[in-house]
Motif scaffolding. Sequence first.
Motif, PDB file in Angstrom:
ATOM      1  N   GLU A   3       5.722   3.646  -8.520  1.00 60.06           N
ATOM      2  CA  GLU A   3       4.418   4.127  -8.063  1.00 60.06           C
ATOM      3  C   GLU A   3       4.526   5.481  -7.370  1.00 60.06           C
ATOM      4  OE1 GLU A   3       1.650   3.178  -8.953  1.00 60.06           O
ATOM      5  OE2 GLU A   3       0.319   4.197  -7.543  1.00 60.06           O
ATOM      6  N   GLN A  61       2.620   8.804  -8.619  1.00 55.49           N
ATOM      7  CA  GLN A  61       1.689   9.576  -7.783  1.00 55.49           C
ATOM      8  C   GLN A  61       2.120  11.037  -7.664  1.00 55.49           C
ATOM      9  OE1 GLN A  61       0.751   7.747  -4.032  1.00 55.49           O
ATOM     10  NE2 GLN A  61       0.192   5.786  -4.944  1.00 55.49           N
ATOM     11  N   SER A  76       1.390   5.486  -0.649  1.00 56.43           N
ATOM     12  CA  SER A  76       0.843   6.826  -0.844  1.00 56.43           C
ATOM     13  C   SER A  76       1.951   7.847  -0.634  1.00 56.43           C
ATOM     14  CB  SER A  76      -0.307   7.097   0.131  1.00 56.43           C
ATOM     15  OG  SER A  76       0.174   7.117   1.462  1.00 56.43           O
ATOM     16  N   ARG A 131      -4.088   6.202  -1.108  1.00 56.21           N
ATOM     17  CA  ARG A 131      -3.144   5.127  -1.413  1.00 56.21           C
ATOM     18  C   ARG A 131      -3.613   4.259  -2.568  1.00 56.21           C
ATOM     19  NH1 ARG A 131      -5.558   0.490   0.934  1.00 56.21           N
ATOM     20  NH2 ARG A 131      -6.995   1.085   2.570  1.00 56.21           N
ATOM     21  N   THR A 132      -2.642   3.600  -3.188  1.00 58.20           N
ATOM     22  CA  THR A 132      -2.965   2.550  -4.142  1.00 58.20           C
ATOM     23  C   THR A 132      -2.355   1.267  -3.591  1.00 58.20           C
ATOM     24  OG1 THR A 132      -0.951   2.940  -5.409  1.00 58.20           O
ATOM     25  CG2 THR A 132      -2.942   4.088  -6.128  1.00 58.20           C
ATOM     26  N   GLU A 133      -2.896   0.150  -4.041  1.00 57.31           N
ATOM     27  CA  GLU A 133      -2.396  -1.143  -3.565  1.00 57.31           C
ATOM     28  C   GLU A 133      -1.775  -1.883  -4.750  1.00 57.31           C
ATOM     29  OE1 GLU A 133      -5.447  -3.751  -2.105  1.00 57.31           O
ATOM     30  OE2 GLU A 133      -4.010  -5.091  -1.135  1.00 57.31           O
ATOM     31  N   SER A 145      -3.239   0.015 -13.618  1.00 55.93           N
ATOM     32  CA  SER A 145      -4.508  -0.203 -12.945  1.00 55.93           C
ATOM     33  C   SER A 145      -5.053  -1.595 -13.254  1.00 55.93           C
ATOM     34  CB  SER A 145      -5.500   0.859 -13.392  1.00 55.93           C
ATOM     35  OG  SER A 145      -6.681   0.724 -12.652  1.00 55.93           O
ATOM     36  N   GLN A 192      -7.843   5.836  -5.539  1.00 51.41           N
ATOM     37  CA  GLN A 192      -7.621   4.632  -4.735  1.00 51.41           C
ATOM     38  C   GLN A 192      -7.996   3.418  -5.575  1.00 51.41           C
ATOM     39  OE1 GLN A 192      -9.080   4.672  -0.739  1.00 51.41           O
ATOM     40  NE2 GLN A 192      -8.862   2.456  -0.526  1.00 51.41           N
ATOM     41  N   GLU A 193      -7.012   2.571  -5.843  1.00 48.32           N
ATOM     42  CA  GLU A 193      -7.269   1.431  -6.727  1.00 48.32           C
ATOM     43  C   GLU A 193      -6.215   0.353  -6.512  1.00 48.32           C
ATOM     44  OE1 GLU A 193      -6.757   2.743 -10.771  1.00 48.32           O
ATOM     45  OE2 GLU A 193      -4.750   3.485 -10.381  1.00 48.32           O
ATOM     46  N   THR A 194      -6.463  -0.786  -7.139  1.00 48.51           N
ATOM     47  CA  THR A 194      -5.518  -1.886  -7.107  1.00 48.51           C
ATOM     48  C   THR A 194      -4.704  -1.839  -8.379  1.00 48.51           C
ATOM     49  OG1 THR A 194      -7.173  -3.154  -5.938  1.00 48.51           O
ATOM     50  CG2 THR A 194      -5.322  -4.371  -6.804  1.00 48.51           C
ATOM     51  N   ARG A 195      -3.386  -1.998  -8.256  1.00 50.95           N
ATOM     52  CA  ARG A 195      -2.537  -1.947  -9.433  1.00 50.95           C
ATOM     53  C   ARG A 195      -1.659  -3.188  -9.494  1.00 50.95           C
ATOM     54  NH1 ARG A 195      -2.629   3.190 -11.683  1.00 50.95           N
ATOM     55  NH2 ARG A 195      -0.648   2.899 -12.758  1.00 50.95           N
ATOM     56  N   ASN A 243       0.862  -1.175   0.000  1.00 51.46           N
ATOM     57  CA  ASN A 243       0.000   0.000   0.000  1.00 51.46           C
ATOM     58  C   ASN A 243       0.902   1.229   0.000  1.00 51.46           C
ATOM     59  OD1 ASN A 243      -2.801  -0.991   0.209  1.00 51.46           O
ATOM     60  ND2 ASN A 243      -1.979  -1.993   2.038  1.00 51.46           N
TER      61      ASN A 243
END
Lengths: 477, 95
Positions: free
Chosen positions: A230, A234, A199, A211-213, A260, A246-249, A197
């Motif tokens: 990442e 960002q 950010s 944050r992105t995961e 994404s 906020q998304e899963t990558r 995670n």
Amino acid sequence: MEWETVIGLEIHAQLSTRSKIFSGASTAYGAEPNTQACAVDLGLPGVLPVLNEKAVAMAVKLGLAIDAEITPRSVFARKNYFYPDLPKGYQISQYELPVVGRGHLEIELEDGETKTIGVTRAHLEEDAGKSLHEDFHGMTGIDLNRAGTPLLEIVSEPDMRSPREAVAYMKKMHSLVRYLGICDGNMQEGSFRCDANVSVRRRGTEKFGTRTEIKNLNSFRFLEKAIEFEVERQIDVLEGGGAVVQETRLFDPDKGETRSMRSKEEANDYRYFPDPDLLPLDIDSTFIEQIRAELPELPDEKKNRFKTHYGLSAYDAATLTTSREMADYFEAVVEQADAGQAKMAANWVMGELSGALNREGREIGDSPVSAQALGGLLARIQDNTISGKIAKEVFEAMWAGEGDADTVIEAKGLKQITDTGAIEQVIDQVIADNPKQLEQYRSGKDKLFGFFVGQVMKQTGGKANPAQVNELLKKKL
Amino acid sequence: MSLSLDEVRKIAHLARLSVQEEDLQGYARNLSDILDLVQQMEGVDTQGVTPMAHPLDASQRLRADEPTETDQRDHFQGNAPAVESGLYLVPKVIE
């Protein structure tokens, strides 16, 4: 604008049980597809999951090692989502009451400082199966052998501030689970993997950024690269006036970028609820104490002992205790050589031996030079049979399978010359052969001392005892 | 508390249920009634009451870590609509 990176990791460690977490199907790796997927793993109607005691014991073991609270009554929950490699339509996991509560792990940073990373929780869950997307006439193939394999998901606090710190934490946890013998740590086979995670926020601000995961990172290098990319991405978005979504990558190792993975409409909504098929898991203090008694010496304890008992530096002690195998090897070398030679043994294990292992991509467990053999070699340096330099030559021969140290020294005639008379003879010859240098040395050019040492060593094929050469040369010159 | 038709559509989608447009109103009303009941229960003082994880007052039995299952792939796959090379085949899940 100065940005600060904030990272939290979710590590999935596959527990090395022989059978699955809720069924008696085998967990052996590499079996023919679906030959280790039983009725429980397939989610057939009417079956009931029964929890594996070993999986619980392993989770508790980790909990104790990171000084965490063990939840006396933890609960299994259903995490609902649809995917073909999850036949039940839910994954059995733990949600509000995980088996392991808050703990912590200390990591070493490059500058020698240490930092404590909080562990929020660790919970038991089952793994899903595998989807094979190669072309089966436009269909997807499903192998459910992995379905139901026990996982321990270890969730950290967002305490890491750089990709390096994240890697240090993941490495430390990797080392720990292997010390504990609860996970084989095989990252290629996916036994140890993590989601990151990530950010960024303006330095000095309190509030976390969005944050992105990044999912499924199965190497330390990928973890580092993925976070680096990442973070840059960002920052670019934010400095361009945009907002991070906020998304899963997913990380693409070939391109070195994240992209994404899931669209918004599939936003996670897992509708967790307690699994009615499973009763709450009660863990009493007897069980906990039994496991505490089985705990091996942990990496940090070992590291501290190496510092105090062997007088090693913090760096050497940390490097040698990264894996239990390396630490055991080192101790066996010292035992064979001489307790006073710990520093030399450390240098050899981290230098010559590790170098040779890396070159051939071998693990220390299948080193062609055993700890006993290396200890034997060091003993020959210690008793002045050979010099450290010649020892490297002997080591190479031992590596190539030419026998133990004594055999190689004998066969190659590498025994050190310690006979004063013999060394003096060579020195006299060298002095006689180099009148010009002698003249210059005597008129004050001290640096030439090294020249004479070099000549003597050359004449003796490097076999003269260096200390004696120095001493005798000083006298003669 | 009343659920919108969109919320009902979302719930149906998450459960992979196909709901006819003309039935949406009815589902919305029924589900909202359930939520109303829950809301009424929320009026009860539950301070100090541990949430119930299971209606049976018992704890989970554990089994020894031993592989006890034998390979019954052919038997199980006899039930599957499509198999190949030991794999279950399903409609393609990624583009």
